[in-house]
Design a protein around this motif. Structure first.
Motif, PDB file in Angstrom:
ATOM      1  N   ARG A  84     -12.946   6.292  -7.917  1.00  0.00           N
ATOM      2  CA  ARG A  84     -12.601   6.249  -9.330  1.00  0.00           C
ATOM      3  C   ARG A  84     -11.191   6.767  -9.585  1.00  0.00           C
ATOM      4  O   ARG A  84     -10.776   6.956 -10.716  1.00  0.00           O
ATOM      5  N   ILE A  86      -6.858   7.078  -9.443  1.00  0.00           N
ATOM      6  CA  ILE A  86      -5.915   6.240 -10.175  1.00  0.00           C
ATOM      7  C   ILE A  86      -5.472   4.956  -9.457  1.00  0.00           C
ATOM      8  O   ILE A  86      -5.405   3.895 -10.071  1.00  0.00           O
ATOM      9  N   CYS A 124     -10.645   9.859  -4.640  1.00  0.00           N
ATOM     10  CA  CYS A 124      -9.801   9.157  -3.651  1.00  0.00           C
ATOM     11  C   CYS A 124     -10.364   9.176  -2.230  1.00  0.00           C
ATOM     12  O   CYS A 124     -10.618  10.209  -1.646  1.00  0.00           O
ATOM     13  N   CYS A 128      -5.873   4.082  -0.668  1.00  0.00           N
ATOM     14  CA  CYS A 128      -5.246   3.725  -1.942  1.00  0.00           C
ATOM     15  C   CYS A 128      -4.347   2.498  -1.862  1.00  0.00           C
ATOM     16  O   CYS A 128      -4.105   1.844  -2.865  1.00  0.00           O
TER      17      CYS A 128
ATOM     18  N   PRO B  78      -5.206  12.811  -4.196  1.00  0.00           N
ATOM     19  CA  PRO B  78      -5.155  11.413  -4.611  1.00  0.00           C
ATOM     20  C   PRO B  78      -3.855  10.725  -4.195  1.00  0.00           C
ATOM     21  O   PRO B  78      -2.765  11.274  -4.364  1.00  0.00           O
ATOM     22  N   GLY B  79      -4.001   9.557  -3.626  1.00  0.00           N
ATOM     23  CA  GLY B  79      -2.830   8.800  -3.210  1.00  0.00           C
ATOM     24  C   GLY B  79      -2.340   9.120  -1.814  1.00  0.00           C
ATOM     25  O   GLY B  79      -1.302   8.604  -1.400  1.00  0.00           O
ATOM     26  N   ILE B 299       2.653   7.605  -5.962  1.00  0.00           N
ATOM     27  CA  ILE B 299       1.918   6.592  -6.721  1.00  0.00           C
ATOM     28  C   ILE B 299       2.872   6.054  -7.785  1.00  0.00           C
ATOM     29  O   ILE B 299       3.443   6.814  -8.567  1.00  0.00           O
ATOM     30  N   PHE B 301       4.078   3.660 -10.989  1.00  0.00           N
ATOM     31  CA  PHE B 301       3.568   3.072 -12.224  1.00  0.00           C
ATOM     32  C   PHE B 301       4.554   2.056 -12.770  1.00  0.00           C
ATOM     33  O   PHE B 301       5.709   2.369 -13.028  1.00  0.00           O
ATOM     34  N   ARG B 305       2.144   0.347 -17.569  1.00  0.00           N
ATOM     35  CA  ARG B 305       1.078   1.336 -17.396  1.00  0.00           C
ATOM     36  C   ARG B 305       1.026   2.326 -18.547  1.00  0.00           C
ATOM     37  O   ARG B 305       2.052   2.767 -19.054  1.00  0.00           O
ATOM     38  N   GLU B 309      -3.564   7.214 -19.685  1.00  0.00           N
ATOM     39  CA  GLU B 309      -4.694   6.863 -18.838  1.00  0.00           C
ATOM     40  C   GLU B 309      -4.547   7.575 -17.493  1.00  0.00           C
ATOM     41  O   GLU B 309      -5.525   8.062 -16.912  1.00  0.00           O
ATOM     42  N   VAL B 310      -3.296   7.638 -17.038  1.00  0.00           N
ATOM     43  CA  VAL B 310      -3.018   8.326 -15.776  1.00  0.00           C
ATOM     44  C   VAL B 310      -3.391   9.802 -15.900  1.00  0.00           C
ATOM     45  O   VAL B 310      -4.112  10.359 -15.063  1.00  0.00           O
ATOM     46  N   GLU B 312      -5.388  11.208 -17.964  1.00  0.00           N
ATOM     47  CA  GLU B 312      -6.831  11.362 -18.121  1.00  0.00           C
ATOM     48  C   GLU B 312      -7.541  11.260 -16.766  1.00  0.00           C
ATOM     49  O   GLU B 312      -8.414  12.078 -16.441  1.00  0.00           O
ATOM     50  N   ASN B 313      -7.122  10.276 -15.966  1.00  0.00           N
ATOM     51  CA  ASN B 313      -7.737  10.098 -14.651  1.00  0.00           C
ATOM     52  C   ASN B 313      -7.548  11.344 -13.779  1.00  0.00           C
ATOM     53  O   ASN B 313      -8.488  11.830 -13.145  1.00  0.00           O
ATOM     54  N   GLU B 316      -9.721  14.263 -15.122  1.00  0.00           N
ATOM     55  CA  GLU B 316     -11.132  14.083 -14.741  1.00  0.00           C
ATOM     56  C   GLU B 316     -11.332  14.540 -13.298  1.00  0.00           C
ATOM     57  O   GLU B 316     -12.334  15.181 -12.959  1.00  0.00           O
ATOM     58  N   PHE B 317     -10.345  14.207 -12.478  1.00  0.00           N
ATOM     59  CA  PHE B 317     -10.393  14.626 -11.072  1.00  0.00           C
ATOM     60  C   PHE B 317     -10.491  16.147 -10.959  1.00  0.00           C
ATOM     61  O   PHE B 317     -11.349  16.685 -10.257  1.00  0.00           O
ATOM     62  N   GLU B 320     -13.794  17.689 -12.136  1.00  0.00           N
ATOM     63  CA  GLU B 320     -14.849  17.522 -11.132  1.00  0.00           C
ATOM     64  C   GLU B 320     -14.656  18.399  -9.920  1.00  0.00           C
ATOM     65  O   GLU B 320     -15.611  18.896  -9.335  1.00  0.00           O
ATOM     66  N   GLU B 321     -13.418  18.561  -9.493  1.00  0.00           N
ATOM     67  CA  GLU B 321     -13.174  19.215  -8.209  1.00  0.00           C
ATOM     68  C   GLU B 321     -12.935  20.716  -8.315  1.00  0.00           C
ATOM     69  O   GLU B 321     -12.916  21.406  -7.299  1.00  0.00           O
TER      70      GLU B 321
END
Ligand code: FMN
Ligand code: SF4
Ligand code: FES
Lengths: 171, 398
Positions: A84, A86, A124, A128, B78-79, B299, B301, B305, B309-310, B312-313, B316-317, B320-321
């Motif tokens: 889910r 980015i 992730c 990606c 992420p990424g 990453i 954009f 873009r 939204e970026v 927010e994503n 959220e990460f 959760e973590e």
């Protein structure tokens, strides 16, 4: 002699402590093996692990509840985890998610009635550059499009049917 | 459908012989190995950029009969996916780096902490370890050297990003919840099982092996004075050619984007969710520890873009973590996420946005570990650079 499911779990855990030892640092590998075999870590399993490692069952529960790949509640044979994060979002994960829900008939966080599939979100997955990515148990699928969802699910069903018939032959 | 080919550019790792590194190591004194790594200026490739030689020197000086070398293969930012590629294609180099570290600090046991999401790499890594044992590159008396005993085992993570933080990783190995510890004490002196422990990133260990094979001067041919050497980058998002790339540190963001086909980007997130969002107006900045630091995640954009939204994503990460241990991170991340949702609905006042930014700054200062300290970074940089994108939105835009 009738061997109950809980006897079997206890026996398995005892064997695991022979491999990994009874130090607290053996806890994660033992939990991971139990999770893999039984798709969950039941109260009985937690109690047995706690006894053998000489810790309180609450400690074991604390660890199980912390990690997203360990579950006390029953999960499906196949856990489908869609990324889910980015980069996969930008590559169209929302439509893959919708199709997964449609084809499985469950929402994220739920397990199918036949106990075969659990659908979850993951963060992730380290794929990606080839998103959208998802894991089915340990296996990774990349560049998943909505039309590939059906094949992935059918692949799981086939491998499960094969597994069941193999088991029958063994007996 | 399973990824077999990685779209990677040629990597220096392909040209370095892992055996040469270990042969060079056993021919040297421990102090000489440490001196070579120090001369290279190698800094940690996991994100924090801590000088590797300083870490190894501290672990070498720490007292204890048993010491550990841990390879941090939790790669959860992420990424980021370059460690996966290194472990798939150059695992011997990583093992050689671990073995060299063991020699330098006097460790006998090594652990690769592999993230649960990479379970499919485990059989391959077990093969590599078995082959190395067969060739006397692991086990007792490595390469015939008396007293040089070292072996490596693999332990699996179980889906928790925070376990990439080195003290949380150690907690996890010890069979606990992956909750970061207070520091000091540092792992170099009180690490796994309270023993001195050097925790290094996969890529750091691979470069250490290259340095020992080819020398510090070879390594320093690239990079800047404060950020020596080459670095692997994981590039994803709105670019023509995503994949793993190798560039010298000190490269400008603009140049990197030219290589990967992302020239028309409006922003680039450097360093993953915990990194910074750099707008196009600042693409002349360099990627280096002294300017925009990164563990390698880029990453990109494109012009269309939605930066909210970026944000927010990413939030959220973090919600959760977060391990939930300390309030600024646990509650702060939630509040920031709520705020982003208000911005997306167009119901956030300037006054409240300022309060959110203040909260973000408090999190940066008051959180216990790097997760909470960096959780607000992306939002704060997006608010700073993309005010036009985020203020006064109409609800239909959601
Ligand atoms: C929340 C969090 C997650 C981290 N995840 C990783 C990771 O996945 N891999 C990694 O090498 N370092 C990660 N780190 C950094 C480690 O704590 C540590 O600095 C690093 O492993 C040291 O290795 P290096 O000096 O070779 O970079 C993380 C840090 C934090 C705060
Ligand atoms: S900052 Fe967040 S992740 Fe780190 S210790 Fe605090 S609650 Fe846990
Ligand atoms: S963002 Fe989906 S794999 Fe990294």
């Amino acid at each position: 002699m009738l061997v109950t499911e809980s006897d079997k779990i206890r026996e398995d855990i005892r064997k695991l402590t022979e491999t990994y030892g009874r130090d607290r640092s053996a806890l994660m590998p033992i939990l991971q093996e139990v999770q893999k075999k039984y798709c969950r870590i039941s109260d009985i399993a937690m109690q047995e692990i706690a006894d053998l490692l000489s810790i309180h069952p609450v400690e074991v529960y604390g660890v199980v509840s912390f990690y997203s790949f360990l579950d006390d509640k029953p999960k499906g044979r196949f856990i489908i985890r869609l990324c889910r994060t980015i980069s996969c979002t930008m590559q169209g994960k929302a439509r893959v998610a919708k199709q997964l829900e449609n084809d499985l008939g469950v929402l994220f966080g739920q397990t199918t009635a036949d106990g075969l599939f659990t659908l979850e979100w993951a963060n992730c997955l380290g794929m990606c550059d080839q998103g959208p990515a998802l894991l089915v148990n340990d296996q990774v699928f990349t560049q998943v499009t909505p039309d590939k969802v059906h094949d992935i699910i059918e692949g799981c069903r086939r491998s499960f049917a094969q597994h069941v018939s193999q088991k029958r032959e063994e007996h | 459908m399973i990824s077999s080919v990685d779209k990677t550019c040629p990597l220096t790792f392909a040209s370095v012989d892992p055996d040469a590194a270990l042969k060079a190591v056993v021919g040297k004194k421990r102090s000489e190995v440490l001196a070579e790594v120090a001369a290279s200026g190698l800094k940690g490739r996991g994100g924090a950029g801590f000088p590797t030689s300083v870490k190894w020197n501290l672990a070498a000086a720490a007292r204890g009969q048993e010491k550990f070398v841990i390879c941090n293969a939790d790669e959860g930012e992420p990424g980021t996916f370059k460690d996966r590629v290194i472990l798939s294609d150059y695992a011997d180099l990583v093992c050689a780096g671990m073995t060299a570290a063991a020699y330098a600090i006097g460790a006998t046991r090594g652990i690769i902490y592999l993230r649960g999401e990479y379970t499919y790499l485990r059989p391959h890594l077990e093969d590599v370890l078995a082959r190395r044992r067969g060739r006397s590159l692991l086990g007792p008396k490595i390469l015939g050297k008396d007293g040089f005993d070292f072996d490596i085992e693999i332990r699996m993570g179980a889906g928790a990003y925070v376990c990439g933080e080195e003290t949380a990783l150690i907690e996890s190995l010890e069979g606990n919840r992956g909750e970061p510890r207070n520091r000091p004490p540092f792992p170099v002196d009180t690490g796994f099982m309270s023993r001195p422990t050097a925790v290094n990133n996969v890529e750091t260990l691979a470069w250490a092996a290259c340095i020992l094979a080819n020398g510090a001067e070879w390594f320093k041919k690239h990079g800047t004075e404060k950020s020596t050497g080459l670095k692997l980058f994981s590039v994803s998002g709105d670019v023509e050619r995503p994949g793993v790339y190798e560039f010298p540190l000190g490269i400008t963001i603009a140049e990197l984007l030219r290589h990967v086909g992302g020239e028309n980007a409006k922003a680039a997130q450097i360093g993953g969710a915990s990194g910074h969002c750099v707008p196009a107006s600042q693409f002349e900045r360099t990627i280096a520890f002294e300017d925009v630091p990164t563990g390698g995640s880029v990453i990109v954009f494109g012009p269309d873009r939605d930066m909210l939204e970026v944000a927010e994503n990413f939030l959220e990460f973090f919600v959760e973590e977060s391990c939930g241990q300390c309030t600024p991170c646990r509650e702060g991340s939630r509040k920031l996420l709520e705020g982003v949702k208000m911005l997306r609905k167009g119901t956030c006042s300037m006054k409240y946005l300022r309060e959110l930014c203040g909260l973000g700054q408090t999190m940066q200062l008051a959180s216990k570990c790097g997760l909470g300290q960096s959780a607000p970074n992306a939002l704060l940089s997006i608010v700073e650079h993309f005010k036009d994108d985020i203020l006064g939105r109409t609800p239909q835009a959601v």
